[in-house]
Scaffold this motif. Sequence first.
Motif, PDB file in Angstrom:
ATOM      1  N   CYS A 252     -11.677 -37.383  10.410  1.00  0.00           N
ATOM      2  CA  CYS A 252     -10.924 -38.483   9.809  1.00  0.00           C
ATOM      3  C   CYS A 252     -10.112 -39.167  10.892  1.00  0.00           C
ATOM      4  O   CYS A 252     -10.062 -38.702  12.048  1.00  0.00           O
ATOM      5  CB  CYS A 252     -10.005 -37.979   8.688  1.00  0.00           C
ATOM      6  SG  CYS A 252      -8.707 -36.852   9.288  1.00  0.00           S
ATOM      7  N   TYR A 253      -9.454 -40.285  10.532  1.00  0.00           N
ATOM      8  CA  TYR A 253      -8.626 -41.052  11.458  1.00  0.00           C
ATOM      9  C   TYR A 253      -7.260 -41.275  10.823  1.00  0.00           C
ATOM     10  O   TYR A 253      -7.158 -41.580   9.628  1.00  0.00           O
ATOM     11  CB  TYR A 253      -9.289 -42.384  11.803  1.00  0.00           C
ATOM     12  CG  TYR A 253     -10.731 -42.225  12.209  1.00  0.00           C
ATOM     13  CD1 TYR A 253     -11.073 -41.695  13.447  1.00  0.00           C
ATOM     14  CD2 TYR A 253     -11.766 -42.560  11.333  1.00  0.00           C
ATOM     15  CE1 TYR A 253     -12.389 -41.505  13.813  1.00  0.00           C
ATOM     16  CE2 TYR A 253     -13.086 -42.370  11.678  1.00  0.00           C
ATOM     17  CZ  TYR A 253     -13.399 -41.851  12.923  1.00  0.00           C
ATOM     18  OH  TYR A 253     -14.698 -41.665  13.280  1.00  0.00           O
ATOM     19  N   THR A 267      -7.646 -39.512  16.205  1.00  0.00           N
ATOM     20  CA  THR A 267      -8.916 -39.013  15.686  1.00  0.00           C
ATOM     21  C   THR A 267      -8.821 -37.515  15.499  1.00  0.00           C
ATOM     22  O   THR A 267      -8.455 -36.789  16.432  1.00  0.00           O
ATOM     23  CB  THR A 267     -10.069 -39.319  16.651  1.00  0.00           C
ATOM     24  OG1 THR A 267     -10.225 -40.734  16.752  1.00  0.00           O
ATOM     25  CG2 THR A 267     -11.376 -38.710  16.149  1.00  0.00           C
ATOM     26  N   CYS A 268      -9.127 -37.042  14.292  1.00  0.00           N
ATOM     27  CA  CYS A 268      -9.224 -35.610  14.021  1.00  0.00           C
ATOM     28  C   CYS A 268     -10.704 -35.246  14.060  1.00  0.00           C
ATOM     29  O   CYS A 268     -11.480 -35.677  13.200  1.00  0.00           O
ATOM     30  CB  CYS A 268      -8.624 -35.271  12.661  1.00  0.00           C
ATOM     31  SG  CYS A 268      -6.869 -35.645  12.534  1.00  0.00           S
ATOM     32  N   SER A 269     -11.072 -34.481  15.054  1.00  0.00           N
ATOM     33  CA  SER A 269     -12.482 -34.165  15.286  1.00  0.00           C
ATOM     34  C   SER A 269     -12.694 -32.662  15.209  1.00  0.00           C
ATOM     35  O   SER A 269     -11.739 -31.879  15.306  1.00  0.00           O
ATOM     36  CB  SER A 269     -12.908 -34.688  16.657  1.00  0.00           C
ATOM     37  OG  SER A 269     -14.164 -34.189  17.036  1.00  0.00           O
ATOM     38  N   ASN A 276      -7.191 -42.308  19.818  1.00  0.00           N
ATOM     39  CA  ASN A 276      -8.318 -43.220  19.960  1.00  0.00           C
ATOM     40  C   ASN A 276      -7.830 -44.609  20.369  1.00  0.00           C
ATOM     41  O   ASN A 276      -6.634 -44.828  20.562  1.00  0.00           O
ATOM     42  CB  ASN A 276      -9.146 -43.268  18.671  1.00  0.00           C
ATOM     43  CG  ASN A 276      -8.326 -43.710  17.473  1.00  0.00           C
ATOM     44  OD1 ASN A 276      -7.645 -44.744  17.522  1.00  0.00           O
ATOM     45  ND2 ASN A 276      -8.379 -42.942  16.387  1.00  0.00           N
ATOM     46  N   GLY A 277      -8.783 -45.530  20.464  1.00  0.00           N
ATOM     47  CA  GLY A 277      -8.459 -46.872  20.943  1.00  0.00           C
ATOM     48  C   GLY A 277      -7.740 -47.751  19.958  1.00  0.00           C
ATOM     49  O   GLY A 277      -7.416 -48.895  20.276  1.00  0.00           O
ATOM     50  N   GLY A 278      -7.534 -47.277  18.738  1.00  0.00           N
ATOM     51  CA  GLY A 278      -6.787 -48.075  17.766  1.00  0.00           C
ATOM     52  C   GLY A 278      -7.576 -48.419  16.535  1.00  0.00           C
ATOM     53  O   GLY A 278      -7.784 -49.592  16.230  1.00  0.00           O
ATOM     54  N   TYR A 288     -13.151 -46.362  18.650  1.00  0.00           N
ATOM     55  CA  TYR A 288     -13.422 -44.939  18.529  1.00  0.00           C
ATOM     56  C   TYR A 288     -13.285 -44.173  19.851  1.00  0.00           C
ATOM     57  O   TYR A 288     -13.276 -42.944  19.863  1.00  0.00           O
ATOM     58  CB  TYR A 288     -14.835 -44.715  17.977  1.00  0.00           C
ATOM     59  CG  TYR A 288     -15.011 -45.115  16.543  1.00  0.00           C
ATOM     60  CD1 TYR A 288     -14.415 -44.376  15.525  1.00  0.00           C
ATOM     61  CD2 TYR A 288     -15.756 -46.233  16.190  1.00  0.00           C
ATOM     62  CE1 TYR A 288     -14.566 -44.743  14.205  1.00  0.00           C
ATOM     63  CE2 TYR A 288     -15.902 -46.607  14.863  1.00  0.00           C
ATOM     64  CZ  TYR A 288     -15.312 -45.856  13.882  1.00  0.00           C
ATOM     65  OH  TYR A 288     -15.454 -46.217  12.569  1.00  0.00           O
ATOM     66  N   GLU A 289     -13.157 -44.869  20.980  1.00  0.00           N
ATOM     67  CA  GLU A 289     -13.131 -44.186  22.264  1.00  0.00           C
ATOM     68  C   GLU A 289     -11.895 -43.299  22.397  1.00  0.00           C
ATOM     69  O   GLU A 289     -10.800 -43.663  21.986  1.00  0.00           O
ATOM     70  CB  GLU A 289     -13.153 -45.204  23.413  1.00  0.00           C
ATOM     71  CG  GLU A 289     -14.452 -45.992  23.532  1.00  0.00           C
ATOM     72  CD  GLU A 289     -14.469 -47.191  22.611  1.00  0.00           C
ATOM     73  OE1 GLU A 289     -13.473 -47.359  21.881  1.00  0.00           O
ATOM     74  OE2 GLU A 289     -15.464 -47.932  22.614  1.00  0.00           O
ATOM     75  N   GLN A 290     -12.084 -42.138  23.017  1.00  0.00           N
ATOM     76  CA  GLN A 290     -10.978 -41.211  23.243  1.00  0.00           C
ATOM     77  C   GLN A 290     -10.110 -41.716  24.377  1.00  0.00           C
ATOM     78  O   GLN A 290     -10.606 -42.085  25.449  1.00  0.00           O
ATOM     79  CB  GLN A 290     -11.529 -39.814  23.558  1.00  0.00           C
ATOM     80  CG  GLN A 290     -10.447 -38.758  23.770  1.00  0.00           C
ATOM     81  CD  GLN A 290     -11.028 -37.357  23.899  1.00  0.00           C
ATOM     82  OE1 GLN A 290     -12.198 -37.153  23.610  1.00  0.00           O
ATOM     83  NE2 GLN A 290     -10.222 -36.399  24.334  1.00  0.00           N
ATOM     84  N   THR A 291      -8.774 -41.725  24.160  1.00  0.00           N
ATOM     85  CA  THR A 291      -7.852 -42.259  25.173  1.00  0.00           C
ATOM     86  C   THR A 291      -6.804 -41.229  25.591  1.00  0.00           C
ATOM     87  O   THR A 291      -5.798 -41.602  26.205  1.00  0.00           O
ATOM     88  CB  THR A 291      -7.145 -43.512  24.632  1.00  0.00           C
ATOM     89  OG1 THR A 291      -6.407 -43.169  23.453  1.00  0.00           O
ATOM     90  CG2 THR A 291      -8.145 -44.619  24.319  1.00  0.00           C
TER      91      THR A 291
END
Length: 1011
Positions: A252-253, A267-269, A276-278, A288-291
């Motif tokens: 989820c986000y 992001t909960c992975s 994430n990117g926002g 979705y990119e990891q930051t």
Amino acid sequence: MGISLTRAAQWTMVSSSTAKLVSTPMNESLLKEILHFVEHFRSQYPQEAEHVFEEPLQWSTTLVASDFKTDYDISDSDVQSHERDSEGHPLLQLSPPTVYVRSFSQLSKLLHLAHDKKLAEVRACLEENREPLVKILGRSFASDLVIEAHDDAVSVVDRTKEEGLSKDLEVKVKLFQLFQDMDKQILDTLLKDISEQVRLNPKAVKNEVEILQVFCGGGDKGLLKSLRYTSDFEFSNGYRAPLWRQVQGDICYLVIEPCDTETLHITCSTAGIFLNGGIKQEGEENGYEQTSDTYEDLVTLLKSRSPHFAEKINQQDSAVQELSTKKEKTVNEQLQLELHTTRRNIYEPRPSGILSTCGKTEENKGHKSSEEEKKSLRQGAKSKIKAEFSASSSPGHMSSQKRKTEENKTLKSSEDEHKNLRQRAKSKTKAELSASSSPGHVSSQKLKTSAGALPGEPFSESSTESEEEEEQPYRHPETNTDLPSEYWQIQKLVKYLKDGDQIVTVHTLCAMMDFNLMQESCQMAIQDTGALKVLLNLLDTDEHKCEVKLLDCLPNLASLTPSQEEDIEVACCGALALWSCSRSTKNKKAIRKAGGIPLLGRLLKSPLQKMLIPVVGTLQECASEESYRTDIQTLGMIKDLVRNLSSDNDELQMHCASAIFKCAEDKQTRDLVRKYKGLQPLVSLLHKADNKQLLAAATGAIWKCSISQENVTKFQEYKALEILVSLLTDQPEEVLVNVVGALGEFAQIPANKAAIREFGGIKPLVKLLTSPNQALLVNVTKAVGACATNKDNMVIIDQLDGIRLVWSLLKNPSADVQSSAAWALCACTENAEDAGETARSLIGGFQLIVKLLSSTNNEVLASICAAICKIAKDEENLAILTDFGVVPSLAKLTNTTDDRLRHHLADAIAQCCMWGSNRASFGEAGAVAPLVRYLKSKEGSVQRSTAMALYQLSRNPNNCITMHEKEVVQPLIHMMGSDDEELQEAAAGCVRSIRLLYMANRNAELFTFRN
């Protein structure tokens, strides 16, 4: 090869045409699943395996000719399968390094031959065929089935059998079903693989989120300002991320506002928690990119980002631990459980009893336990209430954010809660009409219930006197008599419509469909509870599932509206809401499936303009679908549309003209518009030039109606041509596209070509060749090409540098513009005095036209071949084209099955044979044998062009040998008896060349024998 390829697969971040599959464990699993599916396809589905693809799958292979054994014709490095389609084309063809495959049978065989290179072949195939479904089934067929993907594929197969459709179509539908099943299987497998590696799971994440939500708010005393999900929808597996992101491991986000730092997007992975990117809401793929680094849980991440949170969390540890052990079900879960019980009981007989004064049946003792169970459910449903509605336009959509203080307000004794719930079930909820400028437009924001009035507000014990007076429903005189159980069950379902969220609403509508809504008692219950307005209000939602189920219900309730004058406004509101829904392709299909077209046809006869505007608006939106156009025509709606063209309301006229514009794609509709005398009103609308929307609709209708030459003749009587020419300047592009399109159709009549010149239309048309609008360019080039067949017009076009402008449009990136420009170039080249010299003066013109022979668009190829045929009539031009490689480029196209391309390709080959050794070059390039197959075509134009090309090629001895080997003589002898003189002469000339070669060889053999 559908969702699994586009969503689950991981691609390199480059353009779609050059993207490669990344070497990851997930992609390896995906490739293995697809390999297994294709490898065993031939044995599991032998009938479907023989289906010939609409377009071949082609890719660069590592296989060579020596890898192929029996069942294949091997010539040097080229390979062709013995299996061929109905046109004689091989189902597998290898021209190193490219392989072309046109059936699953050959695809399975190829993978078997690849041995240890199978995965590499599958990878290459998928990388170079990003839309395999389109190539296998055809673009239009695949698109239609994808749009109806929510339907059961099995029912689609059954429907094809019932409708008696072709065997080929039935096989296509079965293939589509197999692809769907394969996609689901692949996604399930990938998710299963991921689940075996996870450290986090949805339940753990949800528990942690709910605990932290309790401690949100309260200013600096709280842990956080707020914490919310980006999506309120939860899948059955507990995930909230989209399916294609679940495959990547996303659960989820979250959007979290700390007290001392900026908003965090998290992001909960399954692999952990990270920034994430926002992602502010589902669907924003670029976020979705990891930051950040990955953390083991949400608290650890927040501690690292917020000093305030790190300080406060240590003080709250004991409270957090205590709360984590007290988890309760939410209101919506309990409502769904109670709704399931209600729906289950629909078919169970209600026990007879005596009606109490409040209209309830007193249950027998035997049902006491059931009643107590229901009472317990209602009490449990009220134990925790989500107090806020979200700001979403979807009716009844509830926010996931919960406040501890609100829970304290809503926790009441079970007895009071039960009494309040019953009180709400009896109260009326009046649907409000929005203050929109559109008459009677219903706003989705107005659909509110007492549950969403104020956050945390408990239910009122009773309504005020004014509220009761305002909300008093219509009561039938027979309410004191016994009413059937359906009456009370419908009333209960209406309660859920008013109080529930989207999921409850959809389930409620499904339950309502289990009733016979045409039954008097059901319709009485709907009227008494005011449900009709609620249903119409729900049509304005953005929730697709709600809309579909509502559209299923409405035809059964149509009789409730037109029978009473006071409900006309409700019907208008419903029409407006339907109009709003009709902008979606899926909704158009749902409206048609629900029987909405006949209803719209009846409403179209209404004398009320406020009713007609949304009805015609809906029709013109839906007319983009062919099935709607057919229904509009067959149900007699064209007559009503034409009648309303003479209305005094500009908006109604505009929608009627727009509907005719879309429907007039069909010849029968164009004839009906003329039959009902609709052409003159359309011309009269051209005088309202100040209303640009109306003008665009009117010119569009005139354009499409002008496709029929009988209509053009009528338009000439009404002086339409002169008005259209006057509209070529100072108009918006949407008007110009239609005006120029109409002039292109008018110019098909020779007399109108001169008239366009006399009215001063040639100069503005040539000027429009510089427009950046592609749709306008397509129509302008067609109009200029039609006008260029008149010598006097061509002189003006040449003076205005029109030929150069048309040539320049061949560089346009749009295939439609390229083909239209090439057709115009044919007319200009044929009718201009120094067209050959003009073509040679254009730098890079010949290279460009030869380069376009590598296009993948058949219409572009056909038009370019036609242009080459005209240009090559000039000997110098032909010599230049030969130097630029026109012969091998044309030869590569000879394997086409498109008759329109075959026609113009054969003409181009015949013309190009007139220079030097081009005849021999065509033979060496392998163009002769495919041309022989063209003679089997049923199109006379293809046969004639092919015979002329073969005649020119037969003047080379080696080509004659190839023709004789391919058994060309028999069909040519048959064509010598044709009524077409050109075909007769060409066929006879080709046979004569073959005969002369045969006689020369025989005489040489006899001479050698005698010596």
